[in-house]
Design a protein around this motif. Structure first.
Motif, PDB file in Angstrom:
ATOM      1  N   UNK A  45      39.055  31.128  37.924  1.00 50.35           N
ATOM      2  CA  UNK A  45      38.702  32.630  37.797  1.00 50.35           C
ATOM      3  C   UNK A  45      37.198  32.850  37.427  1.00 50.35           C
ATOM      4  N   UNK A  46      36.156  32.667  38.438  1.00 49.57           N
ATOM      5  CA  UNK A  46      34.796  32.780  38.317  1.00 49.57           C
ATOM      6  C   UNK A  46      34.609  31.511  37.282  1.00 49.57           C
ATOM      7  N   UNK A  47      33.846  31.591  36.175  1.00 48.57           N
ATOM      8  CA  UNK A  47      33.564  30.637  35.349  1.00 48.57           C
ATOM      9  C   UNK A  47      34.267  31.028  33.944  1.00 48.57           C
ATOM     10  N   UNK A  48      35.571  31.325  33.960  1.00 49.85           N
ATOM     11  CA  UNK A  48      36.307  31.800  32.809  1.00 49.85           C
ATOM     12  C   UNK A  48      37.362  30.845  32.447  1.00 49.85           C
ATOM     13  N   UNK A  49      38.301  30.439  33.307  1.00 55.42           N
ATOM     14  CA  UNK A  49      39.350  29.934  33.150  1.00 55.42           C
ATOM     15  C   UNK A  49      39.704  28.819  34.567  1.00 55.42           C
ATOM     16  N   UNK A  50      40.352  27.673  34.171  1.00 53.17           N
ATOM     17  CA  UNK A  50      40.856  27.107  35.243  1.00 53.17           C
ATOM     18  C   UNK A  50      42.554  26.858  35.153  1.00 53.17           C
ATOM     19  N   UNK A  51      43.266  26.895  36.113  1.00 53.36           N
ATOM     20  CA  UNK A  51      44.825  26.847  35.904  1.00 53.36           C
ATOM     21  C   UNK A  51      45.197  25.628  36.954  1.00 53.36           C
ATOM     22  N   UNK A  52      45.900  24.482  36.460  1.00 49.62           N
ATOM     23  CA  UNK A  52      46.387  23.553  36.946  1.00 49.62           C
ATOM     24  C   UNK A  52      47.824  23.335  36.960  1.00 49.62           C
ATOM     25  N   UNK A  53      48.661  23.894  38.060  1.00 48.32           N
ATOM     26  CA  UNK A  53      50.165  23.427  37.885  1.00 48.32           C
ATOM     27  C   UNK A  53      50.475  22.158  38.360  1.00 48.32           C
ATOM     28  N   UNK A  54      51.288  21.492  37.689  1.00 52.26           N
ATOM     29  CA  UNK A  54      51.763  20.243  38.476  1.00 52.26           C
ATOM     30  C   UNK A  54      53.255  20.261  38.513  1.00 52.26           C
ATOM     31  N   UNK A  62      63.017  34.909  35.410  1.00 55.11           N
ATOM     32  CA  UNK A  62      61.947  34.913  34.651  1.00 55.11           C
ATOM     33  C   UNK A  62      60.667  35.513  35.146  1.00 55.11           C
ATOM     34  N   UNK A  63      59.960  36.280  34.326  1.00 58.71           N
ATOM     35  CA  UNK A  63      58.624  36.971  34.874  1.00 58.71           C
ATOM     36  C   UNK A  63      57.725  36.510  33.769  1.00 58.71           C
ATOM     37  N   UNK A  64      56.479  36.068  34.171  1.00 57.61           N
ATOM     38  CA  UNK A  64      55.360  35.794  33.359  1.00 57.61           C
ATOM     39  C   UNK A  64      54.285  36.534  33.644  1.00 57.61           C
ATOM     40  N   UNK A  65      53.220  36.439  33.066  1.00 60.00           N
ATOM     41  CA  UNK A  65      51.865  37.001  33.433  1.00 60.00           C
ATOM     42  C   UNK A  65      50.989  36.546  32.512  1.00 60.00           C
ATOM     43  N   UNK A  66      49.541  36.544  33.038  1.00 66.61           N
ATOM     44  CA  UNK A  66      48.572  35.574  32.217  1.00 66.61           C
ATOM     45  C   UNK A  66      47.386  36.630  31.750  1.00 66.61           C
ATOM     46  N   UNK A  67      46.739  36.287  30.988  1.00 68.55           N
ATOM     47  CA  UNK A  67      45.571  37.324  30.409  1.00 68.55           C
ATOM     48  C   UNK A  67      44.484  36.333  30.310  1.00 68.55           C
ATOM     49  N   UNK A  68      43.240  36.799  30.634  1.00 72.20           N
ATOM     50  CA  UNK A  68      42.115  36.094  30.234  1.00 72.20           C
ATOM     51  C   UNK A  68      41.117  37.005  29.464  1.00 72.20           C
ATOM     52  N   UNK A  69      40.876  36.682  28.184  1.00 70.70           N
ATOM     53  CA  UNK A  69      40.033  37.415  27.414  1.00 70.70           C
ATOM     54  C   UNK A  69      38.748  37.169  27.096  1.00 70.70           C
ATOM     55  N   UNK A  70      37.615  37.690  27.185  1.00 73.73           N
ATOM     56  CA  UNK A  70      36.196  37.334  27.137  1.00 73.73           C
ATOM     57  C   UNK A  70      35.397  38.317  26.976  1.00 73.73           C
ATOM     58  N   UNK A  71      34.026  38.054  26.887  1.00 74.78           N
ATOM     59  CA  UNK A  71      33.050  39.196  26.619  1.00 74.78           C
ATOM     60  C   UNK A  71      32.833  39.952  28.004  1.00 74.78           C
ATOM     61  N   UNK A  72      33.193  39.214  29.100  1.00 72.15           N
ATOM     62  CA  UNK A  72      32.870  39.894  30.331  1.00 72.15           C
ATOM     63  C   UNK A  72      33.983  40.050  31.227  1.00 72.15           C
ATOM     64  N   UNK A  73      35.246  39.546  30.879  1.00 72.73           N
ATOM     65  CA  UNK A  73      36.434  39.960  31.655  1.00 72.73           C
ATOM     66  C   UNK A  73      37.330  40.659  31.042  1.00 72.73           C
ATOM     67  N   UNK A  74      37.767  41.592  31.563  1.00 73.43           N
ATOM     68  CA  UNK A  74      38.761  42.577  31.134  1.00 73.43           C
ATOM     69  C   UNK A  74      40.223  41.816  31.049  1.00 73.43           C
ATOM     70  N   UNK A  75      40.837  41.752  29.940  1.00 68.74           N
ATOM     71  CA  UNK A  75      41.945  41.074  29.973  1.00 68.74           C
ATOM     72  C   UNK A  75      43.124  41.612  30.841  1.00 68.74           C
ATOM     73  N   UNK A 106      36.852  27.973  30.339  1.00 67.16           N
ATOM     74  CA  UNK A 106      35.728  27.315  30.998  1.00 67.16           C
ATOM     75  C   UNK A 106      34.356  28.061  30.200  1.00 67.16           C
ATOM     76  N   UNK A 107      34.792  28.993  28.982  1.00 73.73           N
ATOM     77  CA  UNK A 107      33.644  29.373  28.470  1.00 73.73           C
ATOM     78  C   UNK A 107      34.413  29.512  26.814  1.00 73.73           C
ATOM     79  N   UNK A 108      33.400  29.326  25.843  1.00 69.32           N
ATOM     80  CA  UNK A 108      34.121  29.375  24.413  1.00 69.32           C
ATOM     81  C   UNK A 108      34.636  30.665  24.135  1.00 69.32           C
ATOM     82  N   UNK A 109      34.206  31.760  24.853  1.00 70.89           N
ATOM     83  CA  UNK A 109      34.727  32.970  24.333  1.00 70.89           C
ATOM     84  C   UNK A 109      35.940  33.255  24.969  1.00 70.89           C
ATOM     85  N   UNK A 110      36.428  32.617  25.878  1.00 77.92           N
ATOM     86  CA  UNK A 110      37.695  33.043  26.467  1.00 77.92           C
ATOM     87  C   UNK A 110      38.909  32.814  25.802  1.00 77.92           C
TER      88      UNK A 110
END
Length: 465
Positions: free
Chosen positions: A35-44, A1-14, A63-67
């Motif tokens: 990732x800066x102040x964009x998103x937080x990842x918590x694996x458990x 299995x391979x996965x990848x994540x994207x963060x999309x926002x006004x200042x962060x290229x996906x 971490x921001x409403x536009x993400x």
């Protein structure tokens, strides 16, 4: 299995998120990255769903409403199942296509491009990975045919993406496939426990029914190739068929399988492929070439398709086709009927069928027993092409409407609609052939032109010297 994540926002290229920072470095019991102040990842680490399984919780928090959060799972070398029903359903899910839309059930008649009335937030990968999305997550799902499927949160709502990954590294999941339109799982032929369980059930069923023969269908094919899944080394290519045939051979001589590979030495009958109910090479004309092909490869004990063909063709219920087909299978190991002669034809065909069955018992079966001993000792096929006795005659190499039983009987049936004559090649220069219909004797290495054979006759010659 391979996965990848994207963060999309006004200042962060996906496609190129910033490097993460460990925000939980002071707590050795957990990990959390931002990732800066964009998103937080918590694996458990989560309680395992079954023995031998490892499960992990994955929780993304914007971490921001536009993400917008988006996790994608590759379809390369993995077959995926589960998720939603769609209008153009594919199995596995890899072939499906759908834009990102809310993962909720819908009415396909009202919205053909939406998801159907049945769905679960559960995805099963053929490599033993499962993805389960929490029910309280507002979720969009996109399906990109043969590339990936993606889990995504709605834009502008600052909602988390939470799902569970379970991995069964040492526990094999069933290799799912379809057979006759039904979902099924392939028998694990590498497991002694699975084989023992299956064979024991087959023996009990056979005994309970008092069955002389047991047929096993679905032996053919490679589900690993079908689903683009890497096969274990012992099941590469057609080794699944080989392994299953070896196991089924332990059930006894009355076992019929639908495929063979490196299994001609086993005491098994092989079911020939269905033929069309017509006079083409997909029908009657293909029967003798199939006989020669099977026998040359060592599969002398086969079950030909039912007299008249089992697949709908251009001439269903044709009495002439039924008779000419019957005349061929009379000289083969098994005579199989799909439609009984009293339903398709006149009384004379029924009487002819009785005669053919009697001829099979009295004349053909002793020949098969005789030449099966030769096959076992020398490896010679029981059913032989004309060139077997004329190995240097170029004419013999292209004859596809005659066959020999051993070296002593030549069968030359009619395979053309409406014909009551044919050219017959008698192989083996220096030999003599006796016509069983007329008692006339002919030289080998010659061709009999326009030889007569009424609808009630099949030309059969016996080598006398």
């Amino acid at each position: 299995m391979a996965g990848k994540s994207h963060l999309s926002g006004d200042s962060v290229p996906a496609t190129e998120p910033p490097p993460p920072r460990d925000r939980c470095w002071h707590d050795g019991r957990q990990f959390c990255y931002s990732w800066e102040e964009d998103a937080e990842l918590r694996p458990s680490l989560e309680p395992p769903a079954a023995p031998g399984t490892e499960c992990y919780g994955v929780r993304w928090t914007p971490l921001r409403p536009d993400v917008t959060l988006k996790d994608c799972f590759s379809m390369a070398n993995v077959s995926w199942y589960g998720g939603p029903s769609i209008r153009a359903q594919h199995w596995p899910l890899n072939g499906a296509e759908s834009p990102a839309q809310p993962l909720v059930s819908g009415d396909l008649s009202a919205n053909p491009d939406g998801f159907g009335p049945l769905l679960e937030r559960y995805f099963l990968g053929s490599t033993g990975v499962t993805v389960t999305v929490a029910p309280d997550v507002s979720l969009l799902l996109s399906l990109e045919s043969h590339q990936q499927f993606c889990l995504e949160t709605p834009a502008g709502r600052e909602e988390p993406l939470h799902y569970q990954l379970c991995v069964s590294a040492d526990v094999a999941i069933p290799l799912l496939t379809t057979w006759k339109g039904q979902l099924c799982a392939r028998l694990n032929v590498t497991s002694e426990a699975a084989l023992g369980w299956y064979l024991a059930r087959a023996r009990r069923l056979r005994q309970a029914l008092g069955a002389a023969y047991v047929a096993f269908e679905g032996v053919e094919g490679n589900s690993f190739l079908e689903q683009d899944v890497p096969a274990p080394a012992e099941l590469e290519g057609d080794r699944y068929t080989e392994a299953l045939a070896a196991a089924l051979a332990t059930l006894g001589n009355g076992t019929v399988i639908s495929a063979g590979s490196r299994s001609s030495h086993l005491p098994l009958f092989v079911q020939m492929s269905p033929l069309r109910s017509d006079w083409s090479h997909a029908g009657l004309k293909g029967l003798i070439p199939s006989v020669l092909h099977y026998s040359l490869l060592g599969y002398n004990f086969f079950i030909p398709d039912a007299v008249g063909g089992s697949e709908a063709g251009a001439t269903p219920g044709d009495p002439e086709l039924f008779v000419r087909w019957l005349q061929i299978v009379t000289f083969l190991p098994v005579m199989a009927f799909g439609t009984p002669p009293w339903l398709c034809c006149d009384t004379w065909v029924l009487n002819l069928t009785r005669q053919c069955i009697q001829r099979h018992r009295d004349f053909v079966v002793p020949l098969l027993l005789k030449y099966s001993e030769e096959w076992q000792s020398l490896g010679y096929p029981i059913f032989r092409p004309a060139w077997w006795l004329s190995p240097t005659d170029p004419v013999a190499f292209t004859i596809e409407d005659e066959f020999l039983i051993g070296d002593e009987v030549l069968v030359a049936p009619i395979t053309e609609k409406g014909q009551t004559w044919r050219d017959i090649y008698l192989p083996g220069e220096g030999h003599l052939w006796l016509d069983t219909n007329t008692a006339r004797v002919f030289d080998g290495g010659t061709t009999l032109r326009n030889y007569s054979a009424s609808l009630a006759e099949v030309p059969v010659f016996v080598k006398t010297s």
